[in-house]
Structures are given as C-alpha cells and as structure tokens.
Write a protein that holds these residues in place. Structure first.
Motif, PDB file in Angstrom:
ATOM      1  N   PRO A   1       0.798  -1.195  -0.187  1.00  0.00           N
ATOM      2  CA  PRO A   1       0.123   0.479  -0.152  1.00  0.00           C
ATOM      3  C   PRO A   1       0.905   1.129  -0.250  1.00  0.00           C
ATOM      4  CG  PRO A   1       0.105  -0.795   1.693  1.00  0.00           C
ATOM      5  CD  PRO A   1       1.035  -2.085   1.092  1.00  0.00           C
ATOM      6  N   ALA A   2      -0.040   2.242  -0.210  1.00  0.00           N
ATOM      7  CA  ALA A   2       1.369   4.197  -0.783  1.00  0.00           C
ATOM      8  C   ALA A   2       1.554   4.105   1.043  1.00  0.00           C
ATOM      9  CB  ALA A   2       0.375   4.635  -0.896  1.00  0.00           C
ATOM     10  N   GLY A   3       2.182   5.270   1.195  1.00  0.00           N
ATOM     11  CA  GLY A   3       2.910   5.202   2.362  1.00  0.00           C
ATOM     12  C   GLY A   3       3.209   4.620   3.624  1.00  0.00           C
ATOM     13  N   VAL A   4       4.293   3.684   3.324  1.00  0.00           N
ATOM     14  CA  VAL A   4       4.923   2.520   3.806  1.00  0.00           C
ATOM     15  C   VAL A   4       5.989   3.328   4.104  1.00  0.00           C
ATOM     16  CG1 VAL A   4       5.204   0.149   4.672  1.00  0.00           C
ATOM     17  CG2 VAL A   4       3.138   0.338   3.028  1.00  0.00           C
ATOM     18  N   ALA A   5       6.703   2.826   4.828  1.00  0.00           N
ATOM     19  CA  ALA A   5       8.092   3.451   5.761  1.00  0.00           C
ATOM     20  C   ALA A   5       8.811   2.213   5.061  1.00  0.00           C
ATOM     21  CB  ALA A   5       8.321   3.548   6.866  1.00  0.00           C
ATOM     22  N   ASP A   6      10.462   2.476   4.709  1.00  0.00           N
ATOM     23  CA  ASP A   6      10.968   1.215   4.835  1.00  0.00           C
ATOM     24  C   ASP A   6      11.657   0.514   5.701  1.00  0.00           C
ATOM     25  OD1 ASP A   6      13.369   0.535   2.780  1.00  0.00           O
ATOM     26  OD2 ASP A   6      14.668   1.778   3.981  1.00  0.00           O
ATOM     27  N   ALA A   7      12.159  -0.552   4.983  1.00  0.00           N
ATOM     28  CA  ALA A   7      12.302  -1.546   6.170  1.00  0.00           C
ATOM     29  C   ALA A   7      11.754  -2.428   6.975  1.00  0.00           C
ATOM     30  CB  ALA A   7      13.599  -1.700   6.545  1.00  0.00           C
ATOM     31  N   ALA A   8      10.078  -1.745   7.026  1.00  0.00           N
ATOM     32  CA  ALA A   8       8.914  -2.489   7.879  1.00  0.00           C
ATOM     33  C   ALA A   8       8.792  -3.636   7.647  1.00  0.00           C
ATOM     34  CB  ALA A   8       7.826  -1.461   7.109  1.00  0.00           C
ATOM     35  N   THR A   9       8.383  -4.025   8.612  1.00  0.00           N
ATOM     36  CA  THR A   9       7.788  -5.929   8.132  1.00  0.00           C
ATOM     37  C   THR A   9       6.601  -6.196   8.809  1.00  0.00           C
ATOM     38  OG1 THR A   9       9.960  -6.664   9.106  1.00  0.00           O
ATOM     39  CG2 THR A   9       8.409  -8.391   9.124  1.00  0.00           C
ATOM     40  N   SER A  10       5.512  -6.774   8.114  1.00  0.00           N
ATOM     41  CA  SER A  10       4.409  -7.198   7.789  1.00  0.00           C
ATOM     42  C   SER A  10       4.586  -8.734   7.864  1.00  0.00           C
ATOM     43  CB  SER A  10       3.331  -6.767   7.218  1.00  0.00           C
ATOM     44  OG  SER A  10       3.642  -5.344   7.992  1.00  0.00           O
ATOM     45  N   GLN A  11       3.425  -9.468   7.778  1.00  0.00           N
ATOM     46  CA  GLN A  11       3.097 -11.269   8.350  1.00  0.00           C
ATOM     47  C   GLN A  11       1.365 -10.777   7.184  1.00  0.00           C
ATOM     48  OE1 GLN A  11       4.149 -12.424  12.527  1.00  0.00           O
ATOM     49  NE2 GLN A  11       4.979 -13.600  11.787  1.00  0.00           N
ATOM     50  N   VAL A  12       1.967 -12.546   7.175  1.00  0.00           N
ATOM     51  CA  VAL A  12       0.358 -12.718   5.941  1.00  0.00           C
ATOM     52  C   VAL A  12       0.280 -14.493   6.659  1.00  0.00           C
ATOM     53  CG1 VAL A  12      -0.073 -13.445   3.759  1.00  0.00           C
ATOM     54  CG2 VAL A  12       1.107 -11.128   4.083  1.00  0.00           C
ATOM     55  N   ARG A  13      -1.146 -14.561   6.783  1.00  0.00           N
ATOM     56  CA  ARG A  13      -1.460 -15.451   6.966  1.00  0.00           C
ATOM     57  C   ARG A  13      -1.847 -16.509   6.223  1.00  0.00           C
ATOM     58  NH1 ARG A  13      -4.151 -14.094  11.375  1.00  0.00           N
ATOM     59  NH2 ARG A  13      -2.446 -14.416  13.303  1.00  0.00           N
TER      60      ARG A  13
ATOM     61  N   LEU B   1       2.331 -18.229   9.620  1.00  0.00           N
ATOM     62  CA  LEU B   1       2.899 -17.055   8.613  1.00  0.00           C
ATOM     63  C   LEU B   1       4.159 -17.132   7.734  1.00  0.00           C
ATOM     64  CD1 LEU B   1       2.117 -15.770  12.173  1.00  0.00           C
ATOM     65  CD2 LEU B   1       0.923 -15.445  10.249  1.00  0.00           C
ATOM     66  N   ALA B   2       3.817 -16.602   7.300  1.00  0.00           N
ATOM     67  CA  ALA B   2       5.733 -15.682   6.210  1.00  0.00           C
ATOM     68  C   ALA B   2       5.284 -13.912   6.108  1.00  0.00           C
ATOM     69  CB  ALA B   2       4.929 -15.936   4.963  1.00  0.00           C
ATOM     70  N   ALA B   3       6.411 -13.673   5.990  1.00  0.00           N
ATOM     71  CA  ALA B   3       6.429 -12.222   5.745  1.00  0.00           C
ATOM     72  C   ALA B   3       6.930 -11.336   5.253  1.00  0.00           C
ATOM     73  CB  ALA B   3       7.601 -11.797   7.757  1.00  0.00           C
TER      74      ALA B   3
END
Length: 325
Positions: A162-174, A212-214
C-alpha cells in the motif's frame, strides 16, 4: 466443489519432497483399506486333535482429516513496487485424498502495515519460484486439487504494497487451509464422506491449519543537495557581474530499496547565462546536445538522466557553470 470432481486432480504423494519444511507424515493405514482376520482354536479330545475357525471379521478404515501448513521463506520476502510472492506448503497429513480451501489474511495483529492480498496461486511446475502465466491461480474461495495422503502442494500468496509505507517495515501474512470435507473438533465425523464411502473423521489438527510468512519493504528515495562555488573577475568569491558560478548537484539514494528512472534537472537562474560545454557527471564531460550521453543543456537549463540508483550505490555528482550578467 463435489468431492468426486476434486479427486480427478489428485496429486501424488511425495510431489514436493524438496520443500524446505518437511511434510508431516500421513496418519496410519490408508482410508478405505479393508482389515479382516479369522481366529483359529486348536484342541484335543478323546478322539484326537482338531481345530476350528471363527467367523471372519472385516472392517474398512475411516478417513482421518488432518492438514499442516508451513511458511517456506527463511527470511522476510522483500517487497517494493509490484508483487511479492510468499511461499507456503500445504500438506495432507490425513490418510486419504483431500482438497483444502485456502484463505489469506494480511490484517495480522502487530503488523505496522497491511499488505494488499492479490491472490493465491499453486506452484504448478514445482520450481519454487512464482512464474506469472505458468502457475495456476485459484479463484477466491477455491480449493487446492485433491492431495494424496502425505502429499504437499506449494502455493504462493501474492501481495502488493500500500501507499505511504516506511522503508524496512515488516508485516506478516497468514495462510489458512481447511479440509473441504469438513473441519472442527477432533473426532467429529462426516458420515459416508470419506474415501470410497467410509466416514471422514476430523483429526488432531481440527482439519485446519495456518502459518505466517513475512514481507519486508525495500523502498528507495533520492536526496538532492545543491551548492555553489563562485569565482569573481578579481579572483575572489563575490557574486559580482561577470562572476562564474559553478553549481554542484549531488544525488544520493537513501533507504534499502532502489529508485528507477532518476532524472536531475536544474534551470539557469534569471540574471545569469549558461556557459556552454561546462556540464559534467561525476567529473566526466557531457555534451550539451540531446544525444547518446546522459545530459543535455541549453539557455533554459540542464537535464541529466541517472537511470537506476541502487541501495548502497555511490553518490552521483552533476556540475555546470553560469555567468552572472
């Protein structure tokens, strides 16, 4: 989808043996197997020895519904523009063929941002790499082909940034897989819905599993710093009429990603005149004409195409000179 149709796409056991995460072992004797035996009693009496057999007892093994899902990426998958493919393995750890409905969820607690789920695809050629146009996309709410006991399917969850995300941010998807026949409390039975018409019984996994994977953002930005050096007609550094002003433009990549199609432009300030042949890139002269090199210049200003700047790449420095009228 009717169970009989799913079984026409049965995937053989051991399909994905090279997967990073080993498949869970299938549970026991295959569903539908007939187990039968006859007992024998031997004895002696006054007239000699004899034996007698019991009646035959037969039973057919019910189908156990179990599944295991594992994320296959050893580290977060980089994502910038475009699509990232998160790999998972879905393993049928039951004892009969079964298809599994897949659901991907990106709104995971603790995520600093929510990736955009674009779809789920099956790794059709089993090469471990997402191949658009080759790997098979699953329609929303669709299930995998039926997997034989102990077989696994490698699947990718496709996500965007998505727009507006900071660099080097980590999120997970289930990714969640659930047996198409049914899921629920262990021991729950579905009469006649197992392999060959036996009952199907929910196993210890509840016939549902998730992993989960990131993803990690790799976003590059360009910083541009401008400075000026002056040589006046008297050998000093004052901005007098007739002084030469050499501008330096330093382009630098910041962040862990890259920036593509970088073009640096600068106008000739009012009250000055561009000095032909003074434009340089990293100390190398550029022609003023719009030709095969990276720059062009004229009375209005200069423009230099830097192309792609990669994370960690050296600064690029552009210089050009004007005269104060």
């Amino acid at each position: 989808m009717p169970r009989t149709l799913l079984r026409t796409a049965l995937l053989p056991a051991g399909l994905l043996a090279p997967l990073c995460a080993p498949p869970a072992g299938a549970t026991g004797v295959p569903a539908g197997t007939v187990i039968e035996n006859v007992a024998t009693a031997s004895y002696s009496n006054g007239s000699g020895t004899a034996s007698v057999q019991s009646n035959k007892v037969s039973l057919r093994v019910d189908e156990l519904l179990d599944v295991a899902v594992a994320g296959l990426a050893s580290a977060p998958v980089p994502i910038a523009a475009g699509t990232a493919a998160l790999p998972y393995a879905v393993t049928n750890s039951g004892n009969g063929p079964e298809a599994f409905a897949l659901t991907a969820e990106a709104a995971v607690a603790g995520n600093p941002f929510t990736p955009t789920v674009q779809g789920i695809v099956v790794d059709s050629n089993d090469n471990g790499t997402y191949d658009p146009g080759v790997d098979t996309p699953l329609a929303p709410g669709a299930a995998t082909p039926a997997l034989a006991a102990d077989a696994a399917a490698r699947v990718f969850v496709l996500v965007g940034l998505p727009a507006g995300v900071a660099d080097a941010a980590t999120s997970q998807v289930r990714l969640t897989a659930a047996a198409v026949t049914g899921a629920g409390t262990p021991g729950t039975a579905f009469a006649g819905r197992g392999e060959g018409g036996v009952d199907a019984v929910v196993g210890a996994t509840t016939a549902r599993s998730a992993a989960l994977a990131a993803v990690i953002t790799r976003i590059g930005a360009v910083s541009l710093t401008k400075s000026a050096a002056i040589v006046d007609p008297f050998g000093g550094t004052r901005p007098l009429p007739g002084a030469l002003v050499t501008y330096s433009l330093v382009a630098r990549i910041v962040g862990s990603g890259s920036a593509e199609g970088v073009v640096v432009s600068d106008g000739v300030p009012t009250g000055t005149t561009y000095q032909p042949g003074t434009m340089k890139l990293d100390g190398a002269a550029l022609t003023d004409a719009a030709d095969s090199d990276a720059g062009s210049a004229g009375t209005a200003g200069i423009s230099v195409a830097l192309g792609t700047l990669l994370s960690g790449s050296a600064d690029r420095t552009i210089t050009f000179t004007v005269k104060i009228n």
